[in-house]
Design a protein around this motif. Structure first.
Motif, PDB file in Angstrom:
ATOM      1  N   GLY A   9       0.935  -1.378  -0.183  1.00  0.00           N
ATOM      2  CA  GLY A   9       0.116   0.015   0.064  1.00  0.00           C
ATOM      3  C   GLY A   9       0.818   1.161   0.095  1.00  0.00           C
ATOM      4  O   GLY A   9       0.565   2.315  -0.720  1.00  0.00           O
ATOM      5  N   ALA A  10       1.967   1.301   0.931  1.00  0.00           N
ATOM      6  CA  ALA A  10       2.708   2.514   0.957  1.00  0.00           C
ATOM      7  C   ALA A  10       3.435   2.394  -0.464  1.00  0.00           C
ATOM      8  O   ALA A  10       3.774   3.743  -0.845  1.00  0.00           O
ATOM      9  N   GLU A  11       4.053   1.648  -1.146  1.00  0.00           N
ATOM     10  CA  GLU A  11       4.687   1.856  -2.219  1.00  0.00           C
ATOM     11  C   GLU A  11       3.726   2.249  -3.506  1.00  0.00           C
ATOM     12  O   GLU A  11       4.012   3.147  -4.087  1.00  0.00           O
ATOM     13  N   ALA A  12       2.300   1.752  -3.343  1.00  0.00           N
ATOM     14  CA  ALA A  12       1.228   2.232  -4.237  1.00  0.00           C
ATOM     15  C   ALA A  12       1.197   3.779  -4.188  1.00  0.00           C
ATOM     16  O   ALA A  12       1.139   4.443  -5.109  1.00  0.00           O
ATOM     17  N   VAL A  13       0.972   4.176  -3.097  1.00  0.00           N
ATOM     18  CA  VAL A  13       0.845   5.643  -2.461  1.00  0.00           C
ATOM     19  C   VAL A  13       2.118   6.589  -3.150  1.00  0.00           C
ATOM     20  O   VAL A  13       1.684   7.456  -3.561  1.00  0.00           O
ATOM     21  N   ALA A  14       3.238   5.869  -2.626  1.00  0.00           N
ATOM     22  CA  ALA A  14       4.361   6.599  -3.127  1.00  0.00           C
ATOM     23  C   ALA A  14       4.507   6.931  -4.338  1.00  0.00           C
ATOM     24  O   ALA A  14       4.877   7.997  -4.792  1.00  0.00           O
ATOM     25  N   GLU A  15       4.296   6.027  -5.064  1.00  0.00           N
ATOM     26  CA  GLU A  15       4.217   5.962  -6.689  1.00  0.00           C
ATOM     27  C   GLU A  15       3.305   6.805  -7.191  1.00  0.00           C
ATOM     28  O   GLU A  15       3.588   7.733  -7.923  1.00  0.00           O
ATOM     29  N   ALA A  16       2.103   7.027  -6.568  1.00  0.00           N
ATOM     30  CA  ALA A  16       1.009   7.821  -7.174  1.00  0.00           C
ATOM     31  C   ALA A  16       1.338   9.490  -6.854  1.00  0.00           C
ATOM     32  O   ALA A  16       1.003  10.266  -7.646  1.00  0.00           O
ATOM     33  N   VAL A  17       2.027   9.734  -5.646  1.00  0.00           N
ATOM     34  CA  VAL A  17       2.323  11.050  -5.365  1.00  0.00           C
ATOM     35  C   VAL A  17       3.820  11.309  -5.509  1.00  0.00           C
ATOM     36  O   VAL A  17       4.054  12.575  -5.482  1.00  0.00           O
ATOM     37  N   GLY A  18       4.432  10.749  -5.998  1.00  0.00           N
ATOM     38  CA  GLY A  18       6.146  10.818  -6.242  1.00  0.00           C
ATOM     39  C   GLY A  18       6.804  10.935  -4.970  1.00  0.00           C
ATOM     40  O   GLY A  18       7.442  12.044  -4.725  1.00  0.00           O
ATOM     41  N   GLY A  19       6.333   9.993  -3.893  1.00  0.00           N
ATOM     42  CA  GLY A  19       7.125  10.284  -2.494  1.00  0.00           C
ATOM     43  C   GLY A  19       7.938   9.326  -2.567  1.00  0.00           C
ATOM     44  O   GLY A  19       8.382   8.440  -3.475  1.00  0.00           O
ATOM     45  N   GLU A  20       8.378   8.897  -1.170  1.00  0.00           N
ATOM     46  CA  GLU A  20       9.362   7.851  -0.764  1.00  0.00           C
ATOM     47  C   GLU A  20       8.928   7.227   0.534  1.00  0.00           C
ATOM     48  O   GLU A  20       8.560   7.968   1.392  1.00  0.00           O
ATOM     49  N   VAL A  21       9.101   5.867   0.296  1.00  0.00           N
ATOM     50  CA  VAL A  21       8.620   5.220   1.562  1.00  0.00           C
ATOM     51  C   VAL A  21       9.898   5.028   2.623  1.00  0.00           C
ATOM     52  O   VAL A  21      11.017   4.563   2.010  1.00  0.00           O
ATOM     53  N   LEU A  22       9.533   5.417   4.008  1.00  0.00           N
ATOM     54  CA  LEU A  22      10.604   5.185   4.775  1.00  0.00           C
ATOM     55  C   LEU A  22      10.836   3.640   5.100  1.00  0.00           C
ATOM     56  O   LEU A  22       9.857   2.804   4.928  1.00  0.00           O
ATOM     57  N   PRO A  23      11.888   3.337   5.906  1.00  0.00           N
ATOM     58  CA  PRO A  23      12.350   2.008   6.439  1.00  0.00           C
ATOM     59  C   PRO A  23      11.049   1.826   7.292  1.00  0.00           C
ATOM     60  O   PRO A  23      10.797   2.736   8.292  1.00  0.00           O
ATOM     61  N   GLY A  24      10.415   0.539   7.292  1.00  0.00           N
ATOM     62  CA  GLY A  24       9.464   0.093   8.420  1.00  0.00           C
ATOM     63  C   GLY A  24       9.442  -1.178   8.507  1.00  0.00           C
ATOM     64  O   GLY A  24      10.035  -1.952   8.092  1.00  0.00           O
ATOM     65  N   ALA A  25       8.395  -1.458   9.468  1.00  0.00           N
ATOM     66  CA  ALA A  25       8.294  -2.954   9.760  1.00  0.00           C
ATOM     67  C   ALA A  25       6.789  -2.891  10.651  1.00  0.00           C
ATOM     68  O   ALA A  25       6.202  -1.877  10.917  1.00  0.00           O
ATOM     69  N   GLY A  26       6.225  -4.030  10.705  1.00  0.00           N
ATOM     70  CA  GLY A  26       4.787  -4.161  11.090  1.00  0.00           C
ATOM     71  C   GLY A  26       3.855  -3.722  10.249  1.00  0.00           C
ATOM     72  O   GLY A  26       4.078  -3.539   8.873  1.00  0.00           O
ATOM     73  N   TRP A  27       2.661  -3.136  10.913  1.00  0.00           N
ATOM     74  CA  TRP A  27       1.465  -2.751   9.855  1.00  0.00           C
ATOM     75  C   TRP A  27       1.385  -1.303   9.552  1.00  0.00           C
ATOM     76  O   TRP A  27       0.296  -0.887   9.061  1.00  0.00           O
ATOM     77  N   MET A  28       2.287  -0.417   9.888  1.00  0.00           N
ATOM     78  CA  MET A  28       2.626   0.920   9.565  1.00  0.00           C
ATOM     79  C   MET A  28       3.543   1.228   8.857  1.00  0.00           C
ATOM     80  O   MET A  28       4.626   0.625   8.877  1.00  0.00           O
ATOM     81  N   ARG A  29       3.399   2.143   7.670  1.00  0.00           N
ATOM     82  CA  ARG A  29       4.668   2.528   6.828  1.00  0.00           C
ATOM     83  C   ARG A  29       4.108   4.291   6.551  1.00  0.00           C
ATOM     84  O   ARG A  29       3.055   4.728   6.592  1.00  0.00           O
ATOM     85  N   ALA A  30       5.350   4.792   6.329  1.00  0.00           N
ATOM     86  CA  ALA A  30       5.364   6.261   6.077  1.00  0.00           C
ATOM     87  C   ALA A  30       5.738   6.565   4.776  1.00  0.00           C
ATOM     88  O   ALA A  30       6.908   5.831   4.275  1.00  0.00           O
ATOM     89  N   VAL A  31       5.218   7.426   4.351  1.00  0.00           N
ATOM     90  CA  VAL A  31       5.610   8.003   2.920  1.00  0.00           C
ATOM     91  C   VAL A  31       6.024   9.527   2.873  1.00  0.00           C
ATOM     92  O   VAL A  31       5.153  10.243   3.512  1.00  0.00           O
ATOM     93  N   VAL A  32       7.104   9.757   2.820  1.00  0.00           N
ATOM     94  CA  VAL A  32       7.640  11.288   2.646  1.00  0.00           C
ATOM     95  C   VAL A  32       6.781  12.010   1.386  1.00  0.00           C
ATOM     96  O   VAL A  32       7.232  11.423   0.300  1.00  0.00           O
ATOM     97  N   LEU A  33       6.250  12.884   1.529  1.00  0.00           N
ATOM     98  CA  LEU A  33       5.576  13.415   0.385  1.00  0.00           C
ATOM     99  C   LEU A  33       6.203  14.616  -0.052  1.00  0.00           C
ATOM    100  O   LEU A  33       7.309  14.824   0.491  1.00  0.00           O
TER     101      LEU A  33
END
Ligand SMILES: Cc1ncc(COP(=O)(O)O)c(C=O)c1O
Length: 388
Positions: free
Chosen positions: A300-324
């Motif tokens: 999900g994070a990768e899909a959002v990052a691709e759509a907005v031109g963002g970057e997925v931060l390193p993560g684990a578990g059920w949350m991920r962060a996308v730098v906008l």
């Protein structure tokens, strides 16, 4: 799954069996959680039962219910019931946990620049009252693995001047970054420092056999990933601090040792404690599918990052962060509110936080989250930022 574990298949893939509004895409479980209809019904029934006879509910039955809830919650977080009590939330849990630190004028408490704001405020208040020094380490969300070495270096530097303590988060709130807390605890203990860990996002998201990090004091919310009704959190304190700690709040059992002294914290909403066993059983059954949820969170994070031109931060578990991207707007409260408003007016609840000079979107995945939810977030946010 053991024979006692509830069947939870119906909780996956949609909000139909959740108290959550089906017309909304919920991508911010991490802030306030969300409960199943089974838990909602259980907590309403528990409250009705106590309301029907408060003397029975509070005076005669409370302590038995409380002990059973403590045992269940301790099991979920990999702790000993003898070290565990219940508090409403991680804010209160940290307030009590911080008492184990050596607060004196010659003490230095090492923390990070990503400590949860209420905890950072608590440290500042205690330092002002005691004369202790707070040393804030500047972290980089892209390289969380550097933290144990940074903590060790800071303790080696300030440890000559007096006692030391460390305060660290297990998952950073804004960026969902998992910090290497086991290694921080080991480095700190090797240098004689007392360590308090904020595990607000741990219960229900991290398996019981990996949850305990050996801290001097630790707290974690059950109303986030374990889907307890608000408000329920665990507070775990190592036995060596029990005598000094006192009770969560001074009350009837103040002269007893921790944690027995905290079994009564004044009259509270009995609901969360009374349904703790149901909540924990459900959480354990959901945890059995943790890998599936983690894979969905990552995709999900990768899909959002691709759509907005963002970057997925390193993560684990059920949350991920996308730098906008910078074009998303100013990295301040107004900027984050504008993005959240654009989303919630289109039926998507999301969490955006200014962090290290950028806006960060934190995406939560729980059992009810579907790939469709992430696609919708990617689509709507992509168009929203594209129009900006
Ligand atoms: C790391 C961390 N600590 C503490 C808290 C506070 O939790 P609560 O509001 O339930 O007290 C949060 C909430 O998001 C958090 O993320």
């Amino acid at each position: 799954m053991s024979e006692q574990d509830p069947e939870v298949g119906h909780l996956f893939g949609s909000t139909a069996a959740w108290a959550l509004d089906d017309d909304v895409v919920h991508t911010n479980h991490g802030s306030f959680g969300g409960i199943t209809t089974a838990t909602l019904e259980a907590v309403e029934a528990a409250r009705r039962d106590v309301a029907a006879n408060p003397m029975r509910g509070y005076d005669r039955e409370w302590f038995d219910h409380h002990a059973r809830a403590v045992a269940a919650v301790a099991g979920l977080v990999g702790a000993r019931p003898e070290d565990t009590t219940l508090v409403p939330n991680a804010t209160v849990g940290m307030d009590v946990a911080l008492r184990v630190l050596p607060w004196d004028p010659d003490t230095t408490i090492v923390c990070t620049d990503v400590a949860y704001p209420s905890v950072a405020a608590n440290l500042v208040r205690r330092a002002a009252a005691t004369g202790a020094t707070i040393e804030v380490l500047a972290t980089d969300p892209a390289i969380p693995e550097a933290l144990p070495t940074m903590v060790a270096a800071a303790l080696d530097r300030v440890g000559q001047d007096g006692p030391t303590g460390v305060v660290v988060d297990q998952f950073v709130s804004a960026t969902a970054t998992p910090l290497p807390v086991h290694d921080v605890v080991a480095a700190a203990h090797a240098r004689g420092a007392v360590v308090v860990v904020d595990g607000a996002h741990v219960p229900g998201q991290v398996a019981p056999d990996r949850a305990d990090v050996g801290a001097d004091a630790w707290t974690g919310n059950l109303h986030k990933w374990a889907c307890a009704p608000p408000a329920l959190a665990a507070l775990v304190v190592a036995e060596r601090h029990h005598d000094r700690l006192g009770s969560v709040v001074s009350s009837w059992f103040d002269d007893e040792p921790f944690p027995g002294n905290s079994r009564w914290q004044g009259t509270v909403d009995p609901g969360p404690v009374l349904v703790a066993e149901q909540v924990v059983a459900q959480a354990v059954a959901i945890l059995a599918r943790a890998d599936e949820l983690e894979a969905r969170a990552r995709a999900g994070a990768e899909a959002v990052a691709e759509a907005v031109g963002g970057e997925v931060l390193p993560g684990a578990g059920w949350m991920r962060a996308v730098v906008l991207p910078d074009s998303a707007g100013p990295a301040d409260d107004a900027g984050r509110r504008a993005i959240e408003r654009g989303l919630w007016t289109r039926g998507i609840e999301a969490k955006v936080t200014p962090d290290h000079g950028r806006l960060v979107l934190r995406i939560s995945t729980h059992a009810y989250t579907s790939d469709r939810d992430h696609d919708r977030l990617a689509d709507v946010l992509g168009r929203q930022l594209g129009d900006a």
